[in-house]
Design a protein around this motif. Sequence first.
Motif, short mmCIF file in Angstrom:
data_model
loop_
_atom_site.label_atom_id
_atom_site.label_comp_id
_atom_site.label_asym_id
_atom_site.label_seq_id
_atom_site.Cartn_x
_atom_site.Cartn_y
_atom_site.Cartn_z
N TYR A 158 0.80 -1.21 0.00
CA TYR A 158 0.00 0.00 0.00
C TYR A 158 0.84 1.27 0.00
CZ TYR A 158 -3.53 -3.41 1.31
OH TYR A 158 -4.36 -4.50 1.32
N GLY A 159 2.15 1.15 0.15
CA GLY A 159 3.01 2.32 0.09
C GLY A 159 3.56 2.78 1.42
N GLY A 160 3.11 2.17 2.51
CA GLY A 160 3.59 2.58 3.82
C GLY A 160 4.93 1.98 4.20
N GLY A 161 5.30 0.87 3.57
CA GLY A 161 6.58 0.24 3.83
C GLY A 161 6.67 -0.55 5.12
N PHE A 162 5.55 -0.80 5.78
CA PHE A 162 5.58 -1.47 7.09
C PHE A 162 6.16 -2.87 7.01
CE2 PHE A 162 2.18 1.69 7.74
CZ PHE A 162 2.70 2.34 8.83
N TYR A 163 5.69 -3.66 6.05
CA TYR A 163 6.17 -5.04 5.97
C TYR A 163 7.61 -5.09 5.48
CZ TYR A 163 1.77 -7.22 7.22
OH TYR A 163 0.66 -7.64 7.92
N ASP A 164 7.99 -4.21 4.57
CA ASP A 164 9.39 -4.19 4.12
C ASP A 164 10.33 -3.88 5.28
OD1 ASP A 164 9.09 -4.77 1.33
OD2 ASP A 164 8.26 -2.76 1.06
N ARG A 165 9.99 -2.88 6.08
CA ARG A 165 10.83 -2.53 7.23
C ARG A 165 10.88 -3.67 8.23
NH1 ARG A 165 8.53 2.63 6.40
NH2 ARG A 165 6.82 2.19 7.82
N THR A 166 9.74 -4.28 8.46
CA THR A 166 9.65 -5.36 9.44
C THR A 166 10.48 -6.56 9.00
OG1 THR A 166 7.42 -4.63 10.04
CG2 THR A 166 8.06 -6.87 10.68
N LEU A 167 10.32 -6.99 7.75
CA LEU A 167 11.06 -8.15 7.26
C LEU A 167 12.56 -7.89 7.25
CD1 LEU A 167 8.76 -9.28 4.32
CD2 LEU A 167 8.89 -10.24 6.62
N LYS A 168 12.96 -6.69 6.85
CA LYS A 168 14.38 -6.37 6.82
C LYS A 168 14.98 -6.45 8.22
CE LYS A 168 17.70 -2.87 5.33
NZ LYS A 168 17.89 -1.56 4.66
N GLU A 169 14.28 -5.92 9.21
CA GLU A 169 14.81 -5.92 10.57
C GLU A 169 14.87 -7.34 11.13
OE1 GLU A 169 12.75 -4.57 14.52
OE2 GLU A 169 13.88 -2.86 13.72
#
Length: 214
Positions: A158-169
């Motif tokens: 959706y553009g918020g980047g929540f899952y990308d940030r979470t998975l990266k961390e």
Amino acid sequence: MPHFFSGKDSTPSPIPITHLENDRAQARTQARRLRKQAARRLGLSFGRASRLLMHQFQNAIRMRQTMPSVVAGYWPIGYEIDPRPLMGWLASRGVGLALPVVIERDEPLMFRAWQKEDPLVPDSLGIMAPVQDAKTVVPHIILTPLLAFDDEGFRLGYGGGFYDRTLKELRRTRNIEAVGLAFSAQYRGLPPREPYDEPLDMVVTERWSLDSRC
């Protein structure tokens, strides 16, 4: 090469990229429309698609020697495919469940333990989530909603980047799996990737599954 399995006689083809899909905002608009059409055709809220999705997930993990200890689901919004029948099946097998919580817009998600009878309250984005005093957990599998996905396991969110940030961390220190849940109609070409995009390990749909690690 990605591997498709469970319920397909041949490799499916993604919806072709159009000139509009070079722009993420327009790609999201197109993807929302396709997802809405699929949801209306197959049914929401414990509908046919959700039951088929559950069976495809069961097929995808049937070769595992052990079940995961904790799986993070999500509370469906809009026309997201409903993971709750699958979550109920996991709970019946002794798997602990969790739901994501948005604390702040630019931070990774937090996961709080949840059972079917537990109360839910809106998080900072208004999405239903466990109450503040629920136990914080680290899931072994993260069920991930999406707008679209490609054959390498990348998703359009959706553009918020929540899952990308979470998975990266989490991937820095833990062995976790990100499993996208989607209608098969959401398989398509995506806009050019951004440096922060994190791939999914697997995508499960109501018709087939894709393992992007193969």
